[in-house]
Design an enzyme around this catalytic site. Structure first.
Site, PDB file in Angstrom:
ATOM      1  N   ARG A   1       5.011  -0.739  -8.216  1.00 11.65           N
ATOM      2  CA  ARG A   1       6.136  -1.134  -9.069  1.00 11.65           C
ATOM      3  C   ARG A   1       7.258  -0.102  -9.071  1.00 11.65           C
ATOM      4  NH1 ARG A   1       1.744  -3.747 -12.235  1.00 11.65           N
ATOM      5  NH2 ARG A   1       2.215  -5.973 -12.288  1.00 11.65           N
TER       6      ARG A   1
ATOM      7  N   LEU B   1       0.816  -1.213   0.000  1.00 11.72           N
ATOM      8  CA  LEU B   1       0.000   0.000   0.000  1.00 11.72           C
ATOM      9  C   LEU B   1       0.849   1.262   0.000  1.00 11.72           C
ATOM     10  CD1 LEU B   1      -2.840  -0.943   2.518  1.00 11.72           C
ATOM     11  CD2 LEU B   1      -2.771  -1.260   0.027  1.00 11.72           C
TER      12      LEU B   1
ATOM     13  N   GLN C   1      -4.099 -12.201 -13.652  1.00 10.06           N
ATOM     14  CA  GLN C   1      -3.946 -10.972 -14.436  1.00 10.06           C
ATOM     15  C   GLN C   1      -2.485 -10.711 -14.824  1.00 10.06           C
ATOM     16  OE1 GLN C   1      -5.570  -8.487 -11.120  1.00 10.06           O
ATOM     17  NE2 GLN C   1      -4.145  -6.953 -11.852  1.00 10.06           N
TER      18      GLN C   1
ATOM     19  N   LYS D   1      -5.541   5.951 -12.012  1.00 10.39           N
ATOM     20  CA  LYS D   1      -4.194   5.560 -12.433  1.00 10.39           C
ATOM     21  C   LYS D   1      -4.251   4.455 -13.489  1.00 10.39           C
ATOM     22  CE  LYS D   1       0.226   4.289 -12.168  1.00 10.39           C
ATOM     23  NZ  LYS D   1       0.332   2.949 -11.641  1.00 10.39           N
ATOM     24  N   ASP D   2      -5.099   3.453 -13.238  1.00 13.62           N
ATOM     25  CA  ASP D   2      -5.265   2.337 -14.174  1.00 13.62           C
ATOM     26  C   ASP D   2      -6.525   2.630 -14.996  1.00 13.62           C
ATOM     27  OD1 ASP D   2      -3.217   0.111 -13.064  1.00 13.62           O
ATOM     28  OD2 ASP D   2      -4.063   1.292 -11.424  1.00 13.62           O
TER      29      ASP D   2
ATOM     30  N   MET E   1       2.230   7.422  -8.090  1.00 13.91           N
ATOM     31  CA  MET E   1       2.583   6.395  -7.102  1.00 13.91           C
ATOM     32  C   MET E   1       2.190   5.028  -7.632  1.00 13.91           C
ATOM     33  SD  MET E   1       1.525   8.156  -3.525  1.00 13.91           S
ATOM     34  CE  MET E   1       2.312   9.692  -3.016  1.00 13.91           C
TER      35      MET E   1
ATOM     36  N   GLY F   1      -1.599   6.312  -2.813  1.00 12.83           N
ATOM     37  CA  GLY F   1      -2.654   6.183  -3.823  1.00 12.83           C
ATOM     38  C   GLY F   1      -3.763   5.266  -3.327  1.00 12.83           C
ATOM     39  N   HIS F   2      -3.371   4.108  -2.811  1.00 14.08           N
ATOM     40  CA  HIS F   2      -4.361   3.179  -2.262  1.00 14.08           C
ATOM     41  C   HIS F   2      -5.112   3.815  -1.085  1.00 14.08           C
ATOM     42  CE1 HIS F   2      -1.223   0.140  -3.769  1.00 14.08           C
ATOM     43  NE2 HIS F   2      -2.286  -0.123  -4.507  1.00 14.08           N
TER      44      HIS F   2
HETATM   45  P1  AMP Z   1      -3.097  -2.096  -7.483  1.00  8.88           P
HETATM   46  O1  AMP Z   1      -2.763  -2.430  -6.070  1.00  8.88           O
HETATM   47  O2  AMP Z   1      -1.947  -1.574  -8.277  1.00  8.88           O
HETATM   48  O3  AMP Z   1      -3.844  -3.193  -8.171  1.00  8.88           O
HETATM   49  O4  AMP Z   1      -4.101  -0.876  -7.414  1.00  8.88           O
HETATM   50  C1  AMP Z   1      -5.290  -0.970  -6.644  1.00  8.88           C
HETATM   51  C2  AMP Z   1      -6.138   0.250  -6.886  1.00  8.88           C
HETATM   52  O5  AMP Z   1      -5.406   1.418  -6.528  1.00  8.88           O
HETATM   53  C3  AMP Z   1      -6.542   0.430  -8.348  1.00  8.88           C
HETATM   54  O6  AMP Z   1      -7.889   0.895  -8.398  1.00  8.88           O
HETATM   55  C4  AMP Z   1      -5.570   1.477  -8.824  1.00  8.88           C
HETATM   56  O7  AMP Z   1      -6.074   2.250  -9.896  1.00  8.88           O
HETATM   57  C5  AMP Z   1      -5.416   2.324  -7.590  1.00  8.88           C
HETATM   58  N1  AMP Z   1      -4.170   3.091  -7.625  1.00  8.88           N
HETATM   59  C6  AMP Z   1      -2.924   2.613  -7.872  1.00  8.88           C
HETATM   60  N2  AMP Z   1      -2.034   3.608  -7.874  1.00  8.88           N
HETATM   61  C7  AMP Z   1      -2.727   4.754  -7.638  1.00  8.88           C
HETATM   62  C8  AMP Z   1      -2.370   6.136  -7.516  1.00  8.88           C
HETATM   63  N3  AMP Z   1      -1.118   6.550  -7.666  1.00  8.88           N
HETATM   64  N4  AMP Z   1      -3.355   7.030  -7.262  1.00  8.88           N
HETATM   65  C9  AMP Z   1      -4.640   6.623  -7.129  1.00  8.88           C
HETATM   66  N5  AMP Z   1      -5.037   5.341  -7.218  1.00  8.88           N
HETATM   67  C10 AMP Z   1      -4.090   4.416  -7.476  1.00  8.88           C
END
Ligand code: AMP
Length: 290
Positions: A192, A35, A63, A154-155, A189, A38-39
């Protein structure tokens, strides 16, 4: 709010059942963990829109395309629990084993087949990626039965495809979109980002910077999409990145824009490799004369 940890779908069902019978609304914030702010910003947004916030941490094997970083993906559950707890807005964290999500295993699981957008943009380089995303999202929704689903911009392609999936399958869940959280130098953020060496980290803001240049040119009225994207690709190479794509699409459905599409309807998306990290980002386009 102290965050409680749930390991099984049964525990989630019991807790969400209690919340729902008390008339409380529930927001789901799905993540793959490690985390960052962003999360956590999604969790804070969720807390403004729902009575209860349920976050999930699950590194979803289906995925990841063959040869991708499933094995290397950072798994930091203890730190994640501490971060969620400190944020003070996450009521419960669901961190399941793979068998809770894929009771028949991942090799012979029922899967979701996403529409054709899934093989464009990031999907062109990541075969099966968005089908894996769709498959895990329906599983998480069926286990957690939330009112709201909070996803980050972000995604962006993932966001559009999941919204399409939910509309097409008639899910009664409302999607809430969270803004992109960035580091001070503009880098979005991402879990990766920790793959980056110090020298790579210094170059990484070039991705957002080049997308922003395209976005500004579109606001200025330029519509030579191919030339603008090619210039951004060249700028990324000059900055030492290995661009995968830069594209200008319609923000609403990620379709191809026409010569008369309004600036405010556009979005610029890009992906580039830097060392062993594949970075993605996107920048919306401000209206002309605005
Ligand atoms: P992930 O853990 O990468 O699968 O991301 C989980 C959720 O967090 C997804 O909805 C992403 O779009 C969101 N997310 C990832 N990075 C960011 C960020 N920098 N700002 C806002 N949301 C993010």
């Amino acid at each position: 709010v102290r965050t409680s940890i749930l390991r099984t779908g049964g525990e989630v069902g019991d807790l969400v059942g209690l919340w729902r019978s008390a008339g409380e609304s529930v927001a789901l914030v799905p993540t793959m963990g490690n985390l960052h702010d962003g999360h956590l910003s999604l969790a804070r947004l969720a807390a403004t829109q729902a009575d209860r916030v349920l976050m999930t941490i699950f590194v979803n094997r289906t995925q990841f395309a063959p040869g991708e970083d499933f094995g290397a993906y950072p798994r930091t559950l203890d730190a994640d629990l501490a971060a969620a707890d400190a944020a003070g807005v996450v009521d419960a964290m669901f961190a399941p084993d793979e068998r809770e999500i894929y009771p028949y295993g991942t090799d012979d699981a029922v899967t979701i087949g996403m529409p054709s957008l899934a093989s464009e943009l990031c999907g062109a380089a990541r075969p099966g990626h968005f089908n894996g995303v769709g498959s895990v999202i329906v599983r998480l929704l069926n286990i957690t039965t939330p009112h709201l689903l909070v996803l980050g911009r972000k995604d962006y392609q993932q966001l559009i495809l999941v919204e399409r999936l939910l509309a097409d399958l008639r899910y009664k869940v409302r999607v809430v979109r969270g803004e992109i959280r960035r580091e001070a130098d503009g880098l979005a953020m991402s879990s990766r980002n920790r793959y980056l060496s110090e020298a790579e980290r210094a170059r990484a803001p070039a991705l957002q910077a080049s997308l922003r240049q395209v976005s500004d040119a579109l606001t200025d009225g330029q519509r030579n999409y191919a030339a603008l994207a090619a210039r951004a690709v060249a700028a990324l190479k000059d900055a030492g990145l290995r661009p995968d794509y830069v594209e200008i699409r319609r923000a609403g459905d990620l379709g191809q824009p026409g010569p008369a599409t309004q600036a405010a309807e556009l979005i610029v998306l890009g992906a580039a490799w830097l060392g062993r990290a594949r970075l993605i980002d996107n920048v919306p386009v401000q209206p002309e004369g605005g």
